[in-house]
Structure formats: C-alpha cells, structure tokens
Design a protein around this motif. Structure first.
Motif, PDB file in Angstrom:
ATOM      1  N   ASP A  17      67.751   2.521  74.168  1.00 15.49           N
ATOM      2  CA  ASP A  17      68.078   3.489  75.228  1.00 15.49           C
ATOM      3  C   ASP A  17      69.425   4.168  73.650  1.00 15.49           C
ATOM      4  OD1 ASP A  17      67.584   3.632  77.723  1.00 15.49           O
ATOM      5  OD2 ASP A  17      68.375   1.723  77.879  1.00 15.49           O
ATOM      6  N   THR A  81      61.953   0.170  78.738  1.00 15.46           N
ATOM      7  CA  THR A  81      62.827   1.008  78.399  1.00 15.46           C
ATOM      8  C   THR A  81      62.628   2.305  78.805  1.00 15.46           C
ATOM      9  OG1 THR A  81      63.336   0.136  76.118  1.00 15.46           O
ATOM     10  CG2 THR A  81      64.351   2.935  76.778  1.00 15.46           C
ATOM     11  N   ARG A  82      63.448   2.409  80.241  1.00 14.56           N
ATOM     12  CA  ARG A  82      62.845   4.237  81.184  1.00 14.56           C
ATOM     13  C   ARG A  82      63.124   5.736  79.776  1.00 14.56           C
ATOM     14  NH1 ARG A  82      62.682   3.029  86.463  1.00 14.56           N
ATOM     15  NH2 ARG A  82      62.951   0.825  87.122  1.00 14.56           N
ATOM     16  N   SER A  83      64.543   5.015  79.244  1.00 18.89           N
ATOM     17  CA  SER A  83      64.757   6.543  78.748  1.00 18.89           C
ATOM     18  C   SER A  83      63.286   6.779  77.524  1.00 18.89           C
ATOM     19  CB  SER A  83      65.688   6.311  78.097  1.00 18.89           C
ATOM     20  OG  SER A  83      65.993   5.437  76.834  1.00 18.89           O
ATOM     21  N   LEU A  85      60.407   6.038  78.383  1.00 19.36           N
ATOM     22  CA  LEU A  85      58.684   6.479  79.060  1.00 19.36           C
ATOM     23  C   LEU A  85      59.447   7.385  79.632  1.00 19.36           C
ATOM     24  CD1 LEU A  85      57.528   3.466  81.113  1.00 19.36           C
ATOM     25  CD2 LEU A  85      57.024   4.092  79.151  1.00 19.36           C
ATOM     26  N   ALA A  86      60.271   7.868  79.894  1.00 15.03           N
ATOM     27  CA  ALA A  86      60.340   9.558  80.289  1.00 15.03           C
ATOM     28  C   ALA A  86      59.912  10.371  79.058  1.00 15.03           C
ATOM     29  CB  ALA A  86      62.078  10.312  80.896  1.00 15.03           C
ATOM     30  N   ASN A  97      57.102   1.239  84.056  1.00 15.02           N
ATOM     31  CA  ASN A  97      57.902   0.742  84.185  1.00 15.02           C
ATOM     32  C   ASN A  97      58.062  -1.025  83.820  1.00 15.02           C
ATOM     33  OD1 ASN A  97      61.698   0.168  84.875  1.00 15.02           O
ATOM     34  ND2 ASN A  97      60.352   0.485  82.663  1.00 15.02           N
TER      35      ASN A  97
END
Length: 245
Positions: A17, A81-83, A85-86, A97
C-alpha cells in the motif's frame, strides 16, 4: 519510497500500500517485477480453447496483463492488496481480493495458473502450491518464479539488492525463500511435473539500467533488462509444469 518497509516488519503486506504508486513505474521499486512478468508470460502458449482461464496468484497490479494480450485468456488475478488490485482492474484483470492459499474458485477451473514472485512472500508456500495445483484442470499449465533458499540467494536478493537504487528495503524475508528441490517434490505430490531452471537479468542490460538509475535517467521503451536462463538455480529460478490427467 525505497525505505517504505523500514517502518514495518520484513515482508509485511502493508508495504505494498505504501508503494502503490510504484507498480507501473518502469524504473520504480517494482522494475524487476516487470522484467520477470515478461519472462513468465513467454512460458504461456496461446489459449487452445474459447474461454480459457488464466489465474494469476499474487497478481499485484496486473503486470502480467500486457504480456498476455492477444493470447486468448480470461485473466483473473488474486491478491491481498486492494490498492494493487484496483490498478490490475484498470489493465483488464478480473480481480479477486483474497489469499493465494484459499482461492474462491472451483477445482480444475484454470487452463493456466501463474504464481510469479509469490511463494517467497507467503507464510506457507506449500499451501499456496497445493491451491495452485487444485485450480488446474488436467493438462493445465503452472508457471512460476521465486527465490531459492540458499546462502547465495539471501546475499544477492537481500544484502546486495536492498542497497541498489529503487529496490525497497524489507520487501523480502529470507526465511520464506523456497528450496527448488522441495518445490519440485511438492508439485509432484499434487500431480504437477514441474521443471525448473535458473534465471537472471542479462548482465549488459542490467549494467545499462543501473547506470541510468545512477544518472536519474529513464529507461527508453523496449530497453529494459531481459531475464535470461542460467545454469544455476541458486538465486532466482523459474518453473513450468503440467498437471497430469
């Protein structure tokens, strides 16, 4: 940004992140992941059937996607890590996720499973390997690359690499590095005949890249270092294997 991990334990996922803005910078903290993604994609043949699925475990921001263009796969990426994946979604990846050791997809759904620079980051690499093999259909292809559990690998990938420009400190925990012989044996337990070979950045290209880094110059398009085979698997190695029927 290279020191982002110093505030966190080694291999802490929160580093990704903090480094979210680096993923698609060709000369940034993840530069070598771009080189490895290209080499990994070269192991993946064009899809042989409509709707073929490639599951990309630990996909990060989707660095594999540009190198799969035109090969005919539906690209599904799995990452914690969502950031990241975006950003993968923005490059055409269908994002999940989740944990690479517990993927919410059915047995035998994947024509290809990719696990690039993943196994040396997970707390239980054997569980991740079991999951990768579970997802493969009979005849499906597993492609991966990771760091070997050797003194030389710990020296090169941690002590030396983390002194280089743009390489984030603390990104690896050498206690998690994966012995190539153990990996081959574990894949065999799950029906995948994995063949491994050592790889490394080509020396001339790497030296030119380091020189440009020292000068603060950008790498021209198409001039990034290439990953090439080497006889030794002692540091970095690549694997390709097919699941039996």
């Amino acid at each position: 940004m290279r020191d982002a991990g110093l505030r966190l334990p080694r291999n802490d996922p929160r580093q990704y992140d903090e480094l979210a803005g680096e993923w698609w910078q060709p000369d940034g903290a993840f530069a070598m992941l771009h080189w490895l993604a290209q080499a990994r994609a070269a192991l993946v043949p064009p899809a042989v059937r409509p709707g073929a699925l490639l599951v990309d475990l630990g996909c990060g921001a989707g660095l594999l996607a540009p190198h799969l263009a035109g090969k005919g796969y539906r690209h599904v990426g799995v990452d914690l890590t969502r950031s990241a994946l975006a950003q993968a979604v923005a490059h055409g990846v269908t994002a999940i996720n989740g944990d690479a050791a517990a993927v919410p997809l059915t047995d035998g759904c994947a024509d290809v499973v990719a696990a690039g620079e993943l196994l040396e980051h997970v707390p239980d690499w054997r569980a991740a390997v079991a999951e990768a093999c579970r997802l493969l259909r009979p005849g499906g292809l597993l492609v991966l690359d990771t760091l070997n559990d050797t003194a030389l690998s710990r020296l090169v990938a941690v002590r030396i690499a983390e002194r280089l420009p743009a390489v984030p400190r603390g990104i690896h925990d050498p206690r998690l590095f994966v012995d190539d012989r153990e990996l081959v044996a574990e894949c065999a337990r799950h029906g995948v005949d994995l063949r491994v070979r050592g790889v490394r950045p080509g020396v001339p290209g790497l030296l030119r890249w380091l020189f440009r880094q020292a000068r603060g110059a950008r790498t021209p398009v198409g001039r990034a270092p290439r990953i090439v085979p080497t006889r030794s698997t002692a540091v970095l190695y690549q694997g390709r294997g097919v699941r039996g029927g």
